[in-house]
Motif scaffolding. Sequence first.
Motif, PDB file in Angstrom:
ATOM      1  N   GLU A  54       0.830  -1.200   0.000  1.00  0.00           N
ATOM      2  CA  GLU A  54       0.000   0.000   0.000  1.00  0.00           C
ATOM      3  C   GLU A  54       0.869   1.257   0.000  1.00  0.00           C
ATOM      4  O   GLU A  54       0.578   2.229  -0.699  1.00  0.00           O
ATOM      5  N   GLU A  55       1.930   1.226   0.781  1.00  0.00           N
ATOM      6  CA  GLU A  55       2.833   2.378   0.835  1.00  0.00           C
ATOM      7  C   GLU A  55       3.497   2.613  -0.510  1.00  0.00           C
ATOM      8  O   GLU A  55       3.609   3.753  -0.976  1.00  0.00           O
ATOM      9  N   VAL A  56       3.938   1.520  -1.152  1.00  0.00           N
ATOM     10  CA  VAL A  56       4.588   1.654  -2.454  1.00  0.00           C
ATOM     11  C   VAL A  56       3.602   2.172  -3.493  1.00  0.00           C
ATOM     12  O   VAL A  56       3.907   3.077  -4.274  1.00  0.00           O
ATOM     13  N   LEU A  57       2.401   1.604  -3.499  1.00  0.00           N
ATOM     14  CA  LEU A  57       1.403   2.036  -4.476  1.00  0.00           C
ATOM     15  C   LEU A  57       0.947   3.460  -4.198  1.00  0.00           C
ATOM     16  O   LEU A  57       0.604   4.199  -5.125  1.00  0.00           O
ATOM     17  N   GLY A  58       0.923   3.851  -2.916  1.00  0.00           N
ATOM     18  CA  GLY A  58       0.550   5.220  -2.588  1.00  0.00           C
ATOM     19  C   GLY A  58       1.533   6.229  -3.135  1.00  0.00           C
ATOM     20  O   GLY A  58       1.170   7.362  -3.457  1.00  0.00           O
ATOM     21  N   GLY A  59       2.787   5.842  -3.257  1.00  0.00           N
ATOM     22  CA  GLY A  59       3.797   6.734  -3.817  1.00  0.00           C
ATOM     23  C   GLY A  59       4.001   6.557  -5.299  1.00  0.00           C
ATOM     24  O   GLY A  59       4.965   7.084  -5.856  1.00  0.00           O
ATOM     25  N   LEU A  60       3.105   5.809  -5.952  1.00  0.00           N
ATOM     26  CA  LEU A  60       3.237   5.571  -7.386  1.00  0.00           C
ATOM     27  C   LEU A  60       3.009   6.876  -8.150  1.00  0.00           C
ATOM     28  O   LEU A  60       1.997   7.536  -7.988  1.00  0.00           O
ATOM     29  N   ALA A  61       3.975   7.280  -8.946  1.00  0.00           N
ATOM     30  CA  ALA A  61       3.883   8.521  -9.715  1.00  0.00           C
ATOM     31  C   ALA A  61       4.815   8.417 -10.912  1.00  0.00           C
ATOM     32  O   ALA A  61       5.539   7.434 -11.076  1.00  0.00           O
ATOM     33  N   PHE A  62       4.786   9.460 -11.747  1.00  0.00           N
ATOM     34  CA  PHE A  62       5.654   9.507 -12.910  1.00  0.00           C
ATOM     35  C   PHE A  62       7.060   9.866 -12.456  1.00  0.00           C
ATOM     36  O   PHE A  62       7.279  10.934 -11.900  1.00  0.00           O
ATOM     37  N   HIS A  63       8.003   8.977 -12.707  1.00  0.00           N
ATOM     38  CA  HIS A  63       9.395   9.247 -12.364  1.00  0.00           C
ATOM     39  C   HIS A  63      10.115   9.741 -13.603  1.00  0.00           C
ATOM     40  O   HIS A  63       9.904   9.236 -14.705  1.00  0.00           O
ATOM     41  N   SER A  64      10.969  10.724 -13.393  1.00  0.00           N
ATOM     42  CA  SER A  64      11.722  11.268 -14.520  1.00  0.00           C
ATOM     43  C   SER A  64      13.147  11.547 -14.084  1.00  0.00           C
ATOM     44  O   SER A  64      13.389  12.033 -12.982  1.00  0.00           O
ATOM     45  N   SER A  65      14.079  11.229 -14.945  1.00  0.00           N
ATOM     46  CA  SER A  65      15.476  11.519 -14.638  1.00  0.00           C
ATOM     47  C   SER A  65      15.768  13.006 -14.722  1.00  0.00           C
ATOM     48  O   SER A  65      16.830  13.462 -14.323  1.00  0.00           O
ATOM     49  N   GLY A  66      14.800  13.804 -15.233  1.00  0.00           N
ATOM     50  CA  GLY A  66      15.032  15.235 -15.338  1.00  0.00           C
ATOM     51  C   GLY A  66      14.952  15.943 -13.994  1.00  0.00           C
ATOM     52  O   GLY A  66      15.461  17.048 -13.855  1.00  0.00           O
ATOM     53  N   ILE A  67      14.296  15.352 -12.998  1.00  0.00           N
ATOM     54  CA  ILE A  67      14.186  15.961 -11.676  1.00  0.00           C
ATOM     55  C   ILE A  67      15.199  15.297 -10.758  1.00  0.00           C
ATOM     56  O   ILE A  67      15.167  14.075 -10.578  1.00  0.00           O
ATOM     57  N   GLN A  68      16.071  16.094 -10.203  1.00  0.00           N
ATOM     58  CA  GLN A  68      17.110  15.557  -9.347  1.00  0.00           C
ATOM     59  C   GLN A  68      16.547  15.218  -7.965  1.00  0.00           C
ATOM     60  O   GLN A  68      15.607  15.843  -7.492  1.00  0.00           O
TER      61      GLN A  68
END
Length: 624
Positions: free
Chosen positions: A306-320
Amino acid sequence: TGRKRNSLTPRSSLFPCPGCQRDIDLGERGINGLFRNFTLENIVERYRQAARAAIAIMCDFCKPPPQESTKSCMDCSASYCNECFKVHHPWGTMKAQHEYVGPTTNFRPKILMCPEHEMERVNMYCDICRRPVCHLCKLGGCHANHRVTTMNAAYKTLKEKLSKDIDYLISKESHVKAHITQLNQLLKETECNSERAKEEAFQNFEKLAHVLEEKKSAALRAIEASKNIRLEKLQTQAEEYQGLLENNGLVGYAQEVLKETDPSCFVQTAKQLHVRIQKATESLNSFRPAAETTFEDFVVDITKQEEVLGGLAFHSSGIQVPEINEEQSRVYSKALISWECPGKTDSADIYVLEYHKFNREEESAVWHEIEVCSKSKVISDLDDDSSYAFRVRGYKVSICSPWSREIILHTPPAPVFSFLFDDKCGYNSEHLMLNPGRTSVESRAGFPLLLGSERMQVGCYTSLDYIIGDSGIAKGKHFWAFRVEAYSYLVKVGVVSGNRIQKLFHNTNDVTSPRYEQDSGHDSGSEDAAFDSSQPFTLVTLGMKKFFIPMTPTAPKDPASRILPLPSRLGICLDCDKGKVGFYDAGHMKCLYECKVDCSGIMYPAFALMGGAAVHLEEAVTAK
């Protein structure tokens, strides 16, 4: 609609500028204080006339039914048919001189009037404010000191600039068309890429759903299989016990065997039957169900998922990934969490700071979330004597960075007690020096100390210079922190009772000096006397980058084991209710030494310095 201020202030309106979106104060007159844009009105009117060419403008003065108008009078602001115009504008009168145009609904004055001075026409142009003004505005108004030009000169200059700019844009028409083509291509690419991203997201979620469906099916099959095995065992056991009833199963068979009268036949059968009866009796006396009815082993733990899915979002290498700065982050009266990005530029629009309290009783942590627009945040209302984990991530629109490394910070063991150094009670201005804010004290190892030592030929009874806090504590549990400069030779810190302050400042031979024995002959900072009832204070010794644990019956006999490295920040926790004082490493909130103290009077923070030394009180964490 402009936003009105409250009724207690002069009536004025704040209007968002359509060009720059900044709020413009229109003053008491509101929108009536602005110039009418007649040029824009004429442009709009020309397009309106083209749009309503098929729609006639009717005469305003005809009796019903009205006739179609043929002209409009700009002075009367009305439209007329031919007959009505002759009636209302007869030859030989002043009205015959009125200006008339084709049928229109846009009537504007012939002369542009000043909105500040309604009876004055504008005849100058302010170069500073870039607006037309009248002569009264220049003489005594808000444009008195501004540079102005004549209206004709401003008209000529602005028209030339506008013409040049228009000609330049027209000459760059090919570039504009190329940019439009590029933008149209970007629009198509955006549409295609968004559809592709949707499809990828859909497929990823479908994979997750497929995995969950398989896990669900496997879990349900396992529960069903376990249920069938248990039911079978319980059913078999129930049938066995059913056979123990009279006239049923084993008991019924035994009853029939007892009817056998032939001894040889009876003996042949009774021996095995007796063994079976004994086993049934033992089973009856030690009854236990053949299977458990609970399914506790089949509870699915999804806390982490649940914790992992709650933090599910678009990850991008452009944001440090931001990094929490542990040197700048601290916890005192409040928690100050500061972070930075590894790169030179900040790639995130907003940050999300999360924290939770460590609780051994709770299996899963509940994270508290705060949105932050800067790179630091002050958090209030944390529990005393607790440990908290902090982490941060950056967001740019819907794309986020991974979480930063978690850091653990510890809150003080008690509420923070605020005070300043007292510059009146016993303060020796010859030996000690306070800063203007009374948050730092420094001992002056100058001529007075040398002259005092010069008179002593044997031993050294040079007194320590004491200073106390300007506020006292009567009850409760309190904590305060401070920093001792690394170059300090000797510093003592602790608490003193209010009824013993006089004895503290008038103690002629300071037995707590590091050379208090006449024949000591060596630095005995580690020989700090044990705290007894005769002492008017409770202090521990610091100096030469060391923390000296006082000698007590329970303290280690080896002097080296009682000497600790001096922490960068020290803290003192006074519990008046329990009569205890503790000395802490304030950086990690670790207790270094604790002892009992007499809290019968009002207790004050106490400090003593000798030689070159300095103490700085910890600055409270504020919202700034």
